[in-house]
Structures are given as C-alpha cells and as structure tokens.
Design a protein around this motif. Structure first.
Motif, PDB file in Angstrom:
ATOM      1  N   ALA A 159      53.563  44.286  52.251  1.00 50.00           N
ATOM      2  CA  ALA A 159      52.347  44.189  53.046  1.00 50.00           C
ATOM      3  C   ALA A 159      51.935  42.725  53.189  1.00 50.00           C
ATOM      4  N   PRO A 160      51.411  42.362  54.348  1.00 49.69           N
ATOM      5  CA  PRO A 160      50.973  40.974  54.518  1.00 49.69           C
ATOM      6  C   PRO A 160      49.786  40.663  53.612  1.00 49.69           C
ATOM      7  N   ARG A 161      49.678  39.422  53.232  1.00 50.04           N
ATOM      8  CA  ARG A 161      48.603  38.993  52.358  1.00 50.04           C
ATOM      9  C   ARG A 161      47.295  38.953  53.138  1.00 50.04           C
ATOM     10  N   THR A 162      46.276  39.617  52.612  1.00 55.44           N
ATOM     11  CA  THR A 162      44.997  39.715  53.302  1.00 55.44           C
ATOM     12  C   THR A 162      44.118  38.518  52.956  1.00 55.44           C
ATOM     13  N   PRO A 163      43.123  38.216  53.801  1.00 54.13           N
ATOM     14  CA  PRO A 163      42.189  37.132  53.457  1.00 54.13           C
ATOM     15  C   PRO A 163      41.435  37.398  52.162  1.00 54.13           C
ATOM     16  N   GLN A 164      41.182  38.663  51.860  1.00 51.69           N
ATOM     17  CA  GLN A 164      40.493  38.973  50.612  1.00 51.69           C
ATOM     18  C   GLN A 164      41.356  38.629  49.399  1.00 51.69           C
ATOM     19  N   ALA A 165      42.653  38.885  49.505  1.00 53.48           N
ATOM     20  CA  ALA A 165      43.545  38.509  48.404  1.00 53.48           C
ATOM     21  C   ALA A 165      43.588  37.000  48.231  1.00 53.48           C
ATOM     22  N   THR A 166      43.567  36.271  49.336  1.00 51.25           N
ATOM     23  CA  THR A 166      43.542  34.809  49.248  1.00 51.25           C
ATOM     24  C   THR A 166      42.261  34.316  48.588  1.00 51.25           C
ATOM     25  N   ALA A 167      41.131  34.924  48.954  1.00 54.54           N
ATOM     26  CA  ALA A 167      39.853  34.527  48.345  1.00 54.54           C
ATOM     27  C   ALA A 167      39.835  34.835  46.855  1.00 54.54           C
ATOM     28  N   LEU A 168      40.394  35.980  46.451  1.00 54.24           N
ATOM     29  CA  LEU A 168      40.435  36.308  45.025  1.00 54.24           C
ATOM     30  C   LEU A 168      41.366  35.370  44.272  1.00 54.24           C
ATOM     31  N   THR A 169      42.452  34.964  44.919  1.00 51.42           N
ATOM     32  CA  THR A 169      43.352  34.003  44.276  1.00 51.42           C
ATOM     33  C   THR A 169      42.629  32.686  44.012  1.00 51.42           C
ATOM     34  N   ARG A 170      41.856  32.228  44.982  1.00 52.78           N
ATOM     35  CA  ARG A 170      41.085  31.003  44.779  1.00 52.78           C
ATOM     36  C   ARG A 170      40.052  31.180  43.673  1.00 52.78           C
ATOM     37  N   LEU A 171      39.469  32.378  43.590  1.00 54.48           N
ATOM     38  CA  LEU A 171      38.502  32.630  42.526  1.00 54.48           C
ATOM     39  C   LEU A 171      39.175  32.599  41.163  1.00 54.48           C
ATOM     40  N   VAL A 172      40.377  33.151  41.066  1.00 56.11           N
ATOM     41  CA  VAL A 172      41.128  33.094  39.808  1.00 56.11           C
ATOM     42  C   VAL A 172      41.386  31.644  39.413  1.00 56.11           C
ATOM     43  N   THR A 215      36.034  41.004  37.169  1.00 55.43           N
ATOM     44  CA  THR A 215      37.134  41.229  36.225  1.00 55.43           C
ATOM     45  C   THR A 215      37.951  42.454  36.585  1.00 55.43           C
ATOM     46  N   HIS A 216      37.362  43.408  37.316  1.00 57.94           N
ATOM     47  CA  HIS A 216      38.118  44.594  37.709  1.00 57.94           C
ATOM     48  C   HIS A 216      39.178  44.262  38.755  1.00 57.94           C
ATOM     49  N   ALA A 217      38.968  43.180  39.512  1.00 63.34           N
ATOM     50  CA  ALA A 217      39.895  42.813  40.569  1.00 63.34           C
ATOM     51  C   ALA A 217      40.891  41.750  40.146  1.00 63.34           C
ATOM     52  N   LEU A 218      40.630  41.070  39.043  1.00 62.50           N
ATOM     53  CA  LEU A 218      41.492  39.986  38.606  1.00 62.50           C
ATOM     54  C   LEU A 218      42.568  40.509  37.658  1.00 62.50           C
ATOM     55  N   PRO A 219      43.626  39.756  37.466  1.00 66.54           N
ATOM     56  CA  PRO A 219      44.691  40.204  36.563  1.00 66.54           C
ATOM     57  C   PRO A 219      44.164  40.441  35.153  1.00 66.54           C
ATOM     58  N   PRO A 220      44.821  41.332  34.386  1.00 65.90           N
ATOM     59  CA  PRO A 220      44.329  41.642  33.040  1.00 65.90           C
ATOM     60  C   PRO A 220      44.248  40.429  32.121  1.00 65.90           C
ATOM     61  N   TRP A 221      45.131  39.451  32.315  1.00 63.54           N
ATOM     62  CA  TRP A 221      45.102  38.294  31.420  1.00 63.54           C
ATOM     63  C   TRP A 221      43.866  37.441  31.627  1.00 63.54           C
ATOM     64  N   PHE A 222      43.101  37.695  32.711  1.00 63.00           N
ATOM     65  CA  PHE A 222      41.914  36.888  32.957  1.00 63.00           C
ATOM     66  C   PHE A 222      40.889  37.042  31.836  1.00 63.00           C
ATOM     67  N   ARG A 223      40.797  38.232  31.268  1.00 66.74           N
ATOM     68  CA  ARG A 223      39.807  38.469  30.218  1.00 66.74           C
ATOM     69  C   ARG A 223      40.136  37.697  28.947  1.00 66.74           C
ATOM     70  N   ALA A 224      41.382  37.250  28.798  1.00 69.82           N
ATOM     71  CA  ALA A 224      41.756  36.479  27.608  1.00 69.82           C
ATOM     72  C   ALA A 224      41.480  34.998  27.768  1.00 69.82           C
TER      73      ALA A 224
END
Length: 482
Positions: A159-172, A215-224
């Motif tokens: 699937a193509p990368r959505t703008p929302q995924a790009t925004a979440l990547t920047r947030l990470v 945190t529900h949308a970010l990868p699990p390792w984010f909580r560490a």
C-alpha cells in the motif's frame, strides 16, 4: 395477460432456467428446524474440522436464545436467519447439491465474507466468539481449524504511504530526539546541582510523553524510550558524584539547567492538572460500566480532561458538545508475531481491515433498554471523517439513570432493535469506522437522562470501567479474556 407480460414471460422463463437457485437458504432452514442434525446436510470436509455435536450445540444455542426459526433471507454476502425473537447473521457456502461447506454465526459472520477460503471456516457457537480475522486477540483464533494442506497466500501489493503515516513518522523522530536530549544533557552539565535537576526532570518528561503521545499508534519500543532516558540520566551520576573521580562542584546550577527543569516540571504539572476529567454538575451521577470489549488487549485513546481528551477540550472551547465531554475512544492492541502489540499493521494503514479492532464484537456495558439503534451507514476509509453523521452507526441504552451510547459501529452489524431489553455482556454489534473518528475504534460515553432520551440530548457523565484500574485516562491499557 397483458401484451407486456406476454412479451416478457419467455425471457423471464429463460432467466429462471439459466440462473441456478441458491441452495443455501433451504439448507439453513433445514439445519435450524431439525431436532437432530443430519450429517448429509454438511460436506465431509466441514465435518472433519467441526464435529457434528458441536454443530448441534450451536444450532440449539441459537434456538434457545431466539426461539423458533421463521425463515432465511439473503442480505448482501450474508444470510439473515429470522427467529421468533430477533435475527442472526450467518455466513455460509454450499456445494451445488446443497451440502454446507462453511457456516459462521454471530459477529464472526460479519468479517467472514470475502476472507479466507470456505473450507477454513468454523461455526461460532459462543455468544462472544473470537473472530476469524487477522486481528490479534488474546483468545484462541478460529484460524486454528484451517486445513492441514498448505495453501498459497495471495500476494498483495504494497500500500502507498499515507500522509498520516508520514506525520506519525515525524512524531516518532521528534519523541526520539527529545528522549536523546534528556539522556545526554545530564552528561554535559557543569555542576552536580545541574545534573540533579536534569535527572529529576527526566521522569517528568517521560511521564508527559507517555501520557500525551499517541502511544497506541507508535511502535511498541516507543514506550521504552523514556525509561532508557531515565536510566542514562542516573548513570550520569557516576561523572557528577565523586564515585570514580573528584566529581562536580555543588555550586549554583547554570541558567539552562534551571530553565529546562522549570519548563519540564511546569509542563508536566499543568498536564497532570488538566488530565483529570472535568468536574460534573452536582446532579450528575458517576456510573460504573463493564467493558464493552473483551477477548483482547485494549487501550484508551481519548479520555480524561482537556489536556488529553479532544472531546473535553472542544466542549470547553466551543461551548457545545457537552454530551461528549467525558467520552472515551477504545482501540485494540494485537497479539502475536504479526501484530507485536500494535493497534494496526503499519503506522497509519489505508484499509480498515488492517486495524486490530475492526470487526471486534461489542457487548452491552450495562443493563437497560435500547432507545436508539441506527445501522446501514457505510464504514469510511481511515483518516476520512464522516462529519455529516458523527455518531455513525450507534446504539443508545437507557439504564433508567443515564444514557449509554456506543458509536462508530460497523455497517450491518447491529444485532439489537429499539425497545429491546439488554443485560450487561450481550453482544450488540461490531466495531467499525462509520463516524467522525480518524480510524476504526469504539466511541463510548454516558449522558444524563432526559425526558426523551436520545443521543446528544443530555450532558456528559463521568464513568469508570470495572476492568480498568483508575479513571479511563488516555494511554491506560487493560487486558480482558473472553
């Protein structure tokens, strides 16, 4: 006979001869009316995976719950078995001779259509079954009944990368940079006092990130990440304190350390204060509800005060939306190697089926009477808000003291009708994406009861979930078995 009928009758007769009749409705009527099931009604492949006694138990449970069978009618890809008291959606397939090759009842039928091949289907005999889909439930999946012969999985394009995924990547990346800064600054402080201030500010920054971040949308390792930052800040004490050397002087800390300490603690303190739910009116009665979701790991996405709950913030900013002031949104975190604690397969996938909670059964959180049951609205794609009907498909339950609303339900999944009496734990629908939510989730709220109880007519009420320790604040997680 009119001239039109005489001209069309040969064509209609030819169509009736060329279009084969659907044998599934008659097979379902026979199965649900017979006292004892006939093995010849089912294909040998189905009986190898589902014993006849289990099929019999499923049929008996449905008849005991709904009464005698009145008929079967086709409803899109599903069949609706009509009983004396209510109806049951069924997904079924059969051979040309009428023998059933698959049979799924209950909420599982809502997601069975268009899924895996029919020979892998099982009957759902339980009131709250695990769904045969990719979502990660804590309960065993029906996929365990798949045939032993290997089947080649269809290849799906990326699937193509959505703008929302790009925004979440920047947030990470932003949170990663903040955690890295919190871990490095204690090492570069020129005084032991400055190190102590920065080390004390690190847990406050970690709490703020975990409470306000998605945190529900970010990868699990984010909580560490915040925990790692705290550990490294404490490790910097080996340099600041006289452990392996003279250490640093206990003098007045520098201005940067003071500003960082004040900013972090001020931000965390203000967020802590504004995270508490808004105090209700004196006439409001806080409620205790059961969780409407079971059989999985769940987290609160929106919940609490205006700092962490957009509904509370909107109700204060605009003066409207008081009925949503204490609302919460719930999502599921999948289990297993495919999901790894994520709520979706990707940061912001474009398909509803890639979210763990989509199609999950919804149970009544309380006893009461159904006063509103709206169904038929389509599920929109993720990140596309249905502003014209914000509630989407929804159910309102009148408890006598309050009105409990379950919104954003899946299209054609509502199994209750207006005026029906419910008990807590009754399966009422499935989670969808038909309202003004950005992605599949369950919207739950309670309102004060008015003389004509309808969703949106009362003021929001605070409530607690019996399965969740403490208030339903954003970021809190809970696990419930079936």
């Amino acid at each position: 006979m009119s001239t039109r009928d005489r001209l069309l009758s040969p064509l209609l007769a030819q169509l009736r001869r060329t279009v084969p009749a659907d044998p599934v409705p008659q097979a379902l009527v026979t199965a649900f009316t017979a006292e004892q099931l006939d093995p010849d009604l089912f294909s040998p492949e189905l009986l190898q995976r589902v014993p006849l006694d289990r099929l019999q138990a499923t049929v008996d449970a449905l008849r005991e719950r709904h009464g005698a069978v009145r008929g079967v009618r086709r409803r899109r890809e599903l069949y609706l078995v009509q009983f004396a008291q209510g109806a049951e959606p069924v997904w079924a397939e059969s051979l040309p001779d009428g023998r059933l090759t698959s049979l799924v009842t209950g909420p599982g039928a809502l997601t069975a259509r268009g899924g895996v091949p029919s020979q892998t289907r099982l009957v759902s005999a339980e009131p709250s079954p695990a769904l045969p889909r990719g979502a990660g439930n804590c309960a065993p999946s029906q996929a365990a009944a798949a045939p032993e012969t290997p089947q080649q999985a269809p290849t799906t394009p990326t699937a193509p990368r959505t703008p929302q995924a790009t925004a979440l990547t920047r947030l990470v990346m932003a949170y990663l940079a903040a955690a890295l800064a919190a871990a490095i600054l204690p090492f570069v402080s020129a005084t032991a006092t400055g190190w102590l201030l920065l080390t004390a500010a690190t847990p406050a920054l970690a709490w703020y990130a975990l409470r306000t971040g998605p945190t529900h949308a970010l990868p699990p390792w984010f909580r560490a990440l915040p925990v790692v930052a705290v550990g490294l800040a404490v490790l910097a004490g080996l340099r600041a304190l006289p452990v392996f050397g003279p250490g640093l002087p206990w003098s007045v800390p520098g201005l940067p350390e003071l500003l960082i300490f004040a900013a972090v603690f001020g931000l965390a303190g203000w967020t802590r204060y504004r995270s508490r739910p808004i105090h209700p009116s004196p006439s409001a009665h806080p409620l205790t509800l059961g969780s409407p979701l079971r059989g999985g790991c769940f987290t609160v996405v929106e919940g609490g005060g205006p700092a962490v709950n957009r509904y509370a913030q909107e109700s204060l900013a605009t003066g409207s939306g008081r009925h949503r002031r204490h609302a919460v949104d719930l999502v599921q975190l999948g289990d297993g190697p495919q999901w790894r604690g994520r709520r979706a397969l990707g940061l912001a996938p474009a398909g509803n089926e890639r979210y763990a909670i989509f199609g999950h059964p919804v149970l009544s959180p309380c006893d009461g009477v159904v006063v509103t049951a709206v169904d038929g609205l389509p599920d929109h794609p993720p990140q596309v808000l249905a502003v014209d009907h914000p509630e989407g498909n929804h159910i309102a339950i009148d408890t006598g003291r309050a009105l409990v609303v379950l919104s954003w339900l899946r299209q054609d999944s509502i199994r209750v009708r207006r005026g029906q009496h419910l008990t807590a734990g009754t399966v009422v629908a499935a989670v969808g994406n038909s309202g003004d939510g950005a992605e599949p989730s369950l919207h739950l709220r309670a309102e004060t009861r008015t003389s004509h109880p309808t969703p949106g007519s009362g003021a929001g009420l605070p409530f607690r979930l019996t399965e969740l320790r403490g208030l339903p604040l954003r970021g809190r997680r809970f696990r419930i078995a079936d």
